[in-house]
Design a protein around this motif. Structure first.
Motif, PDB file in Angstrom:
ATOM      1  N   THR A 196       0.842  -1.198   0.000  1.00  0.00           N
ATOM      2  CA  THR A 196       0.000   0.000   0.000  1.00  0.00           C
ATOM      3  C   THR A 196       0.874   1.243   0.000  1.00  0.00           C
ATOM      4  N   TYR A 218      -6.827  11.392  -8.100  1.00  0.00           N
ATOM      5  CA  TYR A 218      -7.607  10.254  -8.585  1.00  0.00           C
ATOM      6  C   TYR A 218      -7.000   8.924  -8.162  1.00  0.00           C
ATOM      7  N   PHE A 219      -5.697   8.920  -7.857  1.00  0.00           N
ATOM      8  CA  PHE A 219      -5.049   7.670  -7.465  1.00  0.00           C
ATOM      9  C   PHE A 219      -5.629   7.108  -6.165  1.00  0.00           C
ATOM     10  N   LYS A 237      -8.610   6.501  -5.601  1.00  0.00           N
ATOM     11  CA  LYS A 237      -9.648   5.543  -5.961  1.00  0.00           C
ATOM     12  C   LYS A 237      -9.071   4.311  -6.659  1.00  0.00           C
ATOM     13  N   ASN A 238      -7.932   4.482  -7.334  1.00  0.00           N
ATOM     14  CA  ASN A 238      -7.378   3.406  -8.147  1.00  0.00           C
ATOM     15  C   ASN A 238      -6.218   2.672  -7.497  1.00  0.00           C
ATOM     16  N   GLN A 239      -5.681   3.215  -6.421  1.00  0.00           N
ATOM     17  CA  GLN A 239      -4.510   2.633  -5.772  1.00  0.00           C
ATOM     18  C   GLN A 239      -4.809   2.375  -4.302  1.00  0.00           C
ATOM     19  N   CYS A 256      -4.250   2.689  -0.714  1.00  0.00           N
ATOM     20  CA  CYS A 256      -3.529   3.661   0.118  1.00  0.00           C
ATOM     21  C   CYS A 256      -3.917   3.473   1.579  1.00  0.00           C
ATOM     22  N   THR A 300     -13.306  10.283   2.896  1.00  0.00           N
ATOM     23  CA  THR A 300     -12.410   9.610   1.952  1.00  0.00           C
ATOM     24  C   THR A 300     -11.103   9.216   2.626  1.00  0.00           C
ATOM     25  N   GLN A 312     -23.384   0.411  -3.522  1.00  0.00           N
ATOM     26  CA  GLN A 312     -23.060   1.340  -4.606  1.00  0.00           C
ATOM     27  C   GLN A 312     -24.096   2.454  -4.694  1.00  0.00           C
TER      28      GLN A 312
END
Length: 324
Positions: free
Chosen positions: A81, A159-160, A162-164, A166, A246, A276
């Protein structure tokens, strides 16, 4: 001791949140605390004591067998992570707040852009032909679109998240939690004032119609301004609060890092589709409210949508929330 505590929490952050791991963490904390107290009594400075404690107890791989979590450490923390620093989190929250106000201002301009078509007096012919109204409409909408685009672009570097995968350490989680708690009263006030403005938005129309024969246009203008300010407060407060959520939800819920503090715990649903849908629930409600209000022009009654939405959210949580 705060430094040692933060270090300990970070050591266990990626491990699964089980009773076994919790027991091991508490045991190691007691060992660290005893060692720190012993060093201070020997005359060591605070920094020296902290350094010795961390060097002696700071390698979890070496202590895992004694703590009874060897297998957990070996197989439970293999996920790679990205650890966000405190400075990165502060920058994100600042950018999120700024973009939230831009989106809120853009929404306000979109709602009040129609005000140019309401007018009286010497400008009557101009208003009737729609020239000034059309000019104001396109100007406000153009500025609003610019604000939306700028806000979206300025948040592009995040934006990372959401995609990575962390995570954050204990000190950062505590900082964000405190910031969220400090904002709680302001958030409540913004939402309350926004609701009040939306509820009483029709009053200017009634008042100006009753007092002045030429006041209908001014009343309509004030009505849309009231609605615009109310929605501005909803969007601005919601975006800032979403920034806190977030960051606090970055640590996986099934790990020790996901339970640093109480406000990290998010509502979990036992149905993926419901989860969702609920993730964008209030955005959908806002869109429905605005669409229905603009189509029907019954702004004095459409506020009931917020009440129905709140009750519906409660029903959904009671029926689909995962209570494990």
């Amino acid at each position: 001791m705060e430094t040692i505590r933060n270090y300990l929490e970070t050591m266990f952050a990626k491990l699964p949140n089980t009773l076994e791991v919790q027991k091991a963490k508490n045991e190691l904390w007691q060992m660290m605390e005893d060692k720190y107290t012993e060093l201070i009594r020997e005359g060591r400075t605070e920094n020296e004591a902290i350094g010795i404690v961390i060097s002696e107890f700071g390698n979890l791989d070496e202590l895992a067998e004694d703590l009874g979590i060897k297998n957990v450490v070996k197989y439970g923390s293999t996920l790679q992570t990205r650890m966000l620093s405190m400075d990165e989190v502060k920058t994100y929250l600042r950018d999120k707040t700024r973009s939230g106000y831009m989106i809120a201002l853009g929404t306000f301009l979109c709602i009040t852009s129609v005000c140019g078509f309401f007018g009286n007096g010497g400008w009557h012919l101009w208003w009737h032909r729609g020239k000034i109204g059309t000019m104001i409409l396109f100007t406000f909408v153009a500025i609003a679109v610019g604000l939306f685009v700028f806000a979206n672009v300025s948040m592009g570097k995040w934006y990372f998240l959401k995609n990575q995968v962390c995570s954050i350490d204990f000190a950062t989680a505590e900082y964000v939690h405190n910031q969220r708690e400090n904002f709680r009263i302001t958030y409540s006030m913004m939402i309350t004032i926004g609701v009040i403005l939306c509820v009483i938005c029709a009053m200017p129309v009634v008042v100006f119609d009753a007092i002045f024969s030429w006041g209908h246009g001014i009343g309509l203008t004030m009505m849309f301004v009231f609605i615009g300010i109310g929605v501005f407060l909803f969007v601005a407060a919601g975006n800032r609060n979403a920034g806190f959520k977030t960051i606090l939800s970055l640590n996986k819920q099934d790990t020790m890092g996901g339970a640093f503090i109480s406000s990290q715990k998010q509502v979990q649903y036992n149905n993926t589709s419901v989860a969702q849908f609920m993730s964008s629930y209030w955005t959908i409600v806002t869109c429905i409210y605005l669409c229905v209000s603009f189509v029907t022009y019954h702004w004095h009654t459409t506020w009931i949508i917020w009440v129905i939405a709140a009750l519906l959210e409660k029903v959904i949580k009671n029926n689909f929330q995962n209570r494990e």
